[in-house]
Design a protein around this motif. Structure first.
Motif, mmCIF file in Angstrom:
data_model
loop_
_atom_site.group_PDB
_atom_site.id
_atom_site.type_symbol
_atom_site.label_atom_id
_atom_site.label_comp_id
_atom_site.label_asym_id
_atom_site.label_seq_id
_atom_site.Cartn_x
_atom_site.Cartn_y
_atom_site.Cartn_z
ATOM 1 N N HIS A 42 0.848 -1.191 0.000
ATOM 2 C CA HIS A 42 0.000 0.000 0.000
ATOM 3 C C HIS A 42 0.882 1.239 0.000
ATOM 4 O O HIS A 42 1.264 1.749 1.053
ATOM 5 N N ARG A 43 1.210 1.735 -1.194
ATOM 6 C CA ARG A 43 2.061 2.919 -1.313
ATOM 7 C C ARG A 43 1.414 4.014 -2.144
ATOM 8 O O ARG A 43 1.916 5.121 -2.189
ATOM 9 N N TRP A 44 0.304 3.706 -2.776
ATOM 10 C CA TRP A 44 -0.233 4.623 -3.767
ATOM 11 C C TRP A 44 -1.651 5.077 -3.419
ATOM 12 O O TRP A 44 -2.447 4.319 -2.872
ATOM 13 N N TYR A 53 2.393 8.084 -5.832
ATOM 14 C CA TYR A 53 3.328 7.479 -4.876
ATOM 15 C C TYR A 53 3.556 8.491 -3.761
ATOM 16 O O TYR A 53 4.463 9.291 -3.807
ATOM 17 N N ALA A 55 4.522 8.724 -0.566
ATOM 18 C CA ALA A 55 5.681 8.911 0.308
ATOM 19 C C ALA A 55 6.747 9.779 -0.351
ATOM 20 O O ALA A 55 7.378 10.607 0.305
ATOM 21 N N LEU A 87 5.628 3.583 7.253
ATOM 22 C CA LEU A 87 6.428 3.144 6.116
ATOM 23 C C LEU A 87 6.765 1.660 6.219
ATOM 24 O O LEU A 87 6.880 0.965 5.202
ATOM 25 N N HIS A 90 3.792 -0.109 4.883
ATOM 26 C CA HIS A 90 3.417 0.124 3.485
ATOM 27 C C HIS A 90 3.581 -1.142 2.624
ATOM 28 O O HIS A 90 2.678 -1.391 1.813
ATOM 29 N N ASP A 92 7.744 -0.169 2.664
ATOM 30 C CA ASP A 92 8.577 0.600 1.738
ATOM 31 C C ASP A 92 9.964 0.800 2.346
ATOM 32 O O ASP A 92 10.247 1.821 2.968
ATOM 33 N N GLN A 95 11.995 4.085 0.933
ATOM 34 C CA GLN A 95 11.659 5.386 1.508
ATOM 35 C C GLN A 95 11.953 5.429 3.002
ATOM 36 O O GLN A 95 12.401 6.454 3.524
#
Length: 228
Positions: A42-44, A53, A55, A87, A90, A92, A95
């Protein structure tokens, strides 16, 4: 949107306005969980055919906000670790690593209590390690994560020009960073966001496909230009 948000002065002080802005920024990092992810990622933020995107847009702003709040107070430290947790889920690693590597400079600079400084750094390292242990399984997209290698396939001249263009993007932050800790911090963030692409499937900022990292970069560079 970037022009509207621009910081209006250089003053660093703890105010309700700064706190509210920071809460809103962090809330935007939570929004991707409201959308259907991809293989548990789940980043978008998804609006029809548009994927944002988030982050890569928000984290440069958050670094600036934490600097304004100063990481020597409980609010800033709490916001920082809440961001790392988001994060991590996510997930991620790219990031998270870039954000943590940059913000650790603010920790070292601003936290006066030696015990708190060491604890925060150790906990940060633990978050970074966990993020790389639990990497997502998304396959790389050649023109996003592997774009620098596609450039290399065109020939050594293009590869060198590609590397130089990335260094040129970083130069404003490190040039001013000798005088200003926040510009150095932002420079480290973008540098690490580029380096992590060598070890995982993460989009290369600016050069990689997609406008989100470009928006984040312009947030940072415009703020730097206005406030240094």
């Amino acid at each position: 949107m970037g022009s509207i948000y621009l910081i209006r002065n250089k003053e660093k002080r703890l105010t309700k306005g700064n706190l509210l802005q920071t809460v809103v920024i962090i809330a935007l990092l939570v929004f991707p969980f409201l959308f259907n992810g991809s293989d548990g990622v789940h980043r978008w933020l998804t609006f029809g055919p548009i994927n944002v995107y988030i982050a890569s847009i928000i984290l440069p702003l958050l670094i600036i906000q934490l600097w304004k709040l100063e990481l020597n107070n409980i609010y800033a430290i709490g916001f920082y670790f809440i961001t790392l947790i988001i994060l991590l889920f996510h997930p991620d690693a790219g990031q998270l690593t870039a954000f943590a590597s940059a913000t650790i400079i603010l920790f070292w600079k601003n936290i006066s209590n030696g015990m708190m400084k060491c604890f925060s750094i150790i906990l940060t390292v633990a978050f970074v390690i966990m993020s790389w242990v639990f990497l997502d399984d998304l396959a790389p997209v050649p023109y996003v994560e592997d774009i620098i290698f596609l450039v290399a396939d065109l020939g050594i001249v293009w590869f060198v020009l590609g590397i130089l263009s990335l260094l040129l993007l970083l130069s404003p932050f490190f040039y001013y960073g000798k005088k200003n800790i926040i510009s150095l911090t932002l420079g480290v963030y973008f540098l690490m966001a580029m380096i992590v692409t060598l070890f995982g499937n993460f989009p290369l900022p600016i050069m990689g496909y997609g406008i989100s990292p470009i928006i984040g970069y312009f947030f940072a560079i415009t703020w730097l230009k206005k406030n240094t």
